[in-house]
Design an enzyme around this catalytic site. Structure first.
Site, PDB file in Angstrom:
ATOM      1  N   GLY A  12       0.786  -1.231   0.000  1.00  0.00           N
ATOM      2  CA  GLY A  12       0.000   0.000   0.000  1.00  0.00           C
ATOM      3  C   GLY A  12       0.813   1.273   0.000  1.00  0.00           C
ATOM      4  N   ARG A  65     -16.289 -14.635  -8.924  1.00  0.00           N
ATOM      5  CA  ARG A  65     -15.858 -13.233  -8.861  1.00  0.00           C
ATOM      6  C   ARG A  65     -17.017 -12.317  -8.496  1.00  0.00           C
ATOM      7  NH1 ARG A  65     -12.568 -10.567 -13.364  1.00  0.00           N
ATOM      8  NH2 ARG A  65     -13.619 -11.882 -14.885  1.00  0.00           N
ATOM      9  N   HIS A 109      -0.701   1.914 -12.967  1.00  0.00           N
ATOM     10  CA  HIS A 109      -0.085   0.739 -13.575  1.00  0.00           C
ATOM     11  C   HIS A 109       1.400   1.025 -13.792  1.00  0.00           C
ATOM     12  CE1 HIS A 109       0.112  -2.958 -15.836  1.00  0.00           C
ATOM     13  NE2 HIS A 109       0.837  -2.317 -16.729  1.00  0.00           N
ATOM     14  N   THR A 141     -11.663   0.919 -17.222  1.00  0.00           N
ATOM     15  CA  THR A 141     -12.772   0.444 -18.044  1.00  0.00           C
ATOM     16  C   THR A 141     -12.722  -1.081 -17.993  1.00  0.00           C
ATOM     17  OG1 THR A 141     -11.405   0.406 -20.026  1.00  0.00           O
ATOM     18  CG2 THR A 141     -12.631   2.448 -19.588  1.00  0.00           C
ATOM     19  N   LEU A 144      -8.702  -4.503 -19.633  1.00  0.00           N
ATOM     20  CA  LEU A 144      -7.603  -4.443 -18.658  1.00  0.00           C
ATOM     21  C   LEU A 144      -6.547  -3.399 -19.045  1.00  0.00           C
ATOM     22  CD1 LEU A 144      -6.416  -5.884 -16.090  1.00  0.00           C
ATOM     23  CD2 LEU A 144      -5.036  -7.230 -17.693  1.00  0.00           C
TER      24      LEU A 144
HETATM   25  C1  GAR Z   1       2.646  -0.658  -7.741  1.00  0.00           C
HETATM   26  O1  GAR Z   1       3.859  -0.667  -8.452  1.00  0.00           O
HETATM   27  C2  GAR Z   1       1.480  -0.589  -8.705  1.00  0.00           C
HETATM   28  O2  GAR Z   1       1.719   0.194  -9.833  1.00  0.00           O
HETATM   29  C3  GAR Z   1       1.344  -2.043  -9.082  1.00  0.00           C
HETATM   30  O3  GAR Z   1       1.542  -2.747  -7.888  1.00  0.00           O
HETATM   31  C4  GAR Z   1       2.412  -2.005  -7.039  1.00  0.00           C
HETATM   32  C5  GAR Z   1       1.731  -1.828  -5.705  1.00  0.00           C
HETATM   33  O4  GAR Z   1       2.598  -1.248  -4.762  1.00  0.00           O
HETATM   34  N1  GAR Z   1       0.068  -2.306  -9.644  1.00  0.00           N
HETATM   35  C6  GAR Z   1      -0.151  -3.215 -10.585  1.00  0.00           C
HETATM   36  O5  GAR Z   1       0.721  -3.923 -11.045  1.00  0.00           O
HETATM   37  C7  GAR Z   1      -1.585  -3.302 -11.046  1.00  0.00           C
HETATM   38  N2  GAR Z   1      -1.713  -4.228 -12.116  1.00  0.00           N
HETATM   39  P1  GAR Z   1       2.020  -0.594  -3.434  1.00  0.00           P
HETATM   40  O6  GAR Z   1       1.112  -1.642  -2.778  1.00  0.00           O
HETATM   41  O7  GAR Z   1       3.234  -0.339  -2.613  1.00  0.00           O
HETATM   42  O8  GAR Z   1       1.290   0.648  -3.794  1.00  0.00           O
END
Ligand code: GAR
Length: 196
Positions: A12, A65, A109, A141, A144
Site C-alpha cells: 500500500g 468473482r 499501472h 474500463t 484491462l
Molecule cells: C505498484 O507498483 C502498482 O503500480 C502495481 O503494484 C504495485 C503496488 O505497490 N500495480 C499493478 O501492477 C496493477 N496491475 P504498493 O502496494 O506499494 O502501492
C-alpha cells in the site's frame, strides 16, 4: 469535498502517498481503504493514519468473482465514495463492478501504457531493451489497463538495472504521479498530466 475509497492488495505505498496528499485545501479526503487480502500490510498503515479499513478475503469465493465483488461492495458502498482508486489492487474486476463506478475509478499501472499491460512490466521493459520506463494513471474500463490515460511519469532505465531496481525507481515516480493526478481529477480535470 470528494470522498475517496482506495482498494489495495499489498504494502500500500501508493495508498499511503494518496492518503497523505489529501489534507489541507485538497478537494478530496480518504474515507476507506479496502483489501482483498486481510493480511495486506497497507491495512495497518491506513488504520495508523486514521482511515477506516475493510478486508474481504477473495479466496473463499474461488472462481465466484461476482460473489467476491458483492461482498467487497458492501463496505465500499457504505463509505459512499465519489472516487475509487485502485492502488496495487491485484484482482481483475468484472464489467458489472467497473460499470458501477464508470468515470470515477482510477488505477495506477507500472508501465508506460499502452506498453506492457498486465504483469511483470519491469522485466518486460528490460527484455525489450527500453531506454525508459514509467507509470500510468488511467480511468478503469472493462478492458484491462486500457482506459483513458490521466497521467504518466517517465524514468530512465539505467545500465545494470534489474526488475527490482527498476521497480523501485518507477515506484518513487508513482508516489508523485498518483497524488498529483488524483488532485486534478477531484477538481474535474481530465487532461493527462505528464511528469516530470
Ligand atoms: C505498484 O507498483 C502498482 O503500480 C502495481 O503494484 C504495485 C503496488 O505497490 N500495480 C499493478 O501492477 C496493477 N496491475 P504498493 O502496494 O506499494 O502501492
Amino acid at each position: 469535498m470528494k470522498r475517496v475509497a482506495i482498494l489495495i492488495s499489498g504494502g500500500g505505498s501508493n495508498m499511503v502517498a494518496l492518503v497523505r496528499s489529501m489534507t489541507g485545501d485538497h478537494p478530496a479526503r480518504a474515507v476507506l481503504v479496502a483489501s482483498n487480502d486481510p493480511e495486506a500490510g497497507g491495512l495497518v498503515k491506513a488504520r495508523e493514519m486514521g482511515v477506516e479499513t475493510a478486508a474481504v478475503d477473495h479466496r473463499p469465493f474461488g472462481r465466484d468473482r461476482a460473489g467476491f465483488e458483492a461482498a467487497l461492495l458492501e463496505p465500499v458502498l457504505a463509505a459512499k465514495p465519489d472516487i475509487l482508486c485502485l492502488a496495487g489492487f491485484m484482482r481483475v474486476l468484472t464489467p458489472d463492478f467497473v460499470q458501477r463506478f464508470a468515470g470515477r475509478m482510477l488505477n495506477i499501472h507500472p508501465s508506460l501504457l499502452p506498453k506492457y499491460p498486465g504483469l511483470r512490466t519491469h522485466q518486460r521493459a528490460l527484455d525489450a531493451g527500453d531506454a525508459e520506463a514509467g507509470c500510468t494513471v488511467h480511468e478503469v474500463t472493462s478492458e484491462l489497463d486500457a482506459g483513458p490515460m490521466l497521467g504518466q511519469a517517465r524514468v530512465p532505465v539505467l545500465p545494470g538495472d534489474t526488475a527490482d531496481s527498476l521497480a523501485a525507481r518507477v515506484l518513487a515516480a508513482e508516489h508523485k504521479l498518483y497524488p498529483a493526478v488524483l488532485r486534478r481529477f477531484a477538481q474535474g480535470a481530465r487532461e493527462p498530466l505528464f511528469l516530470p
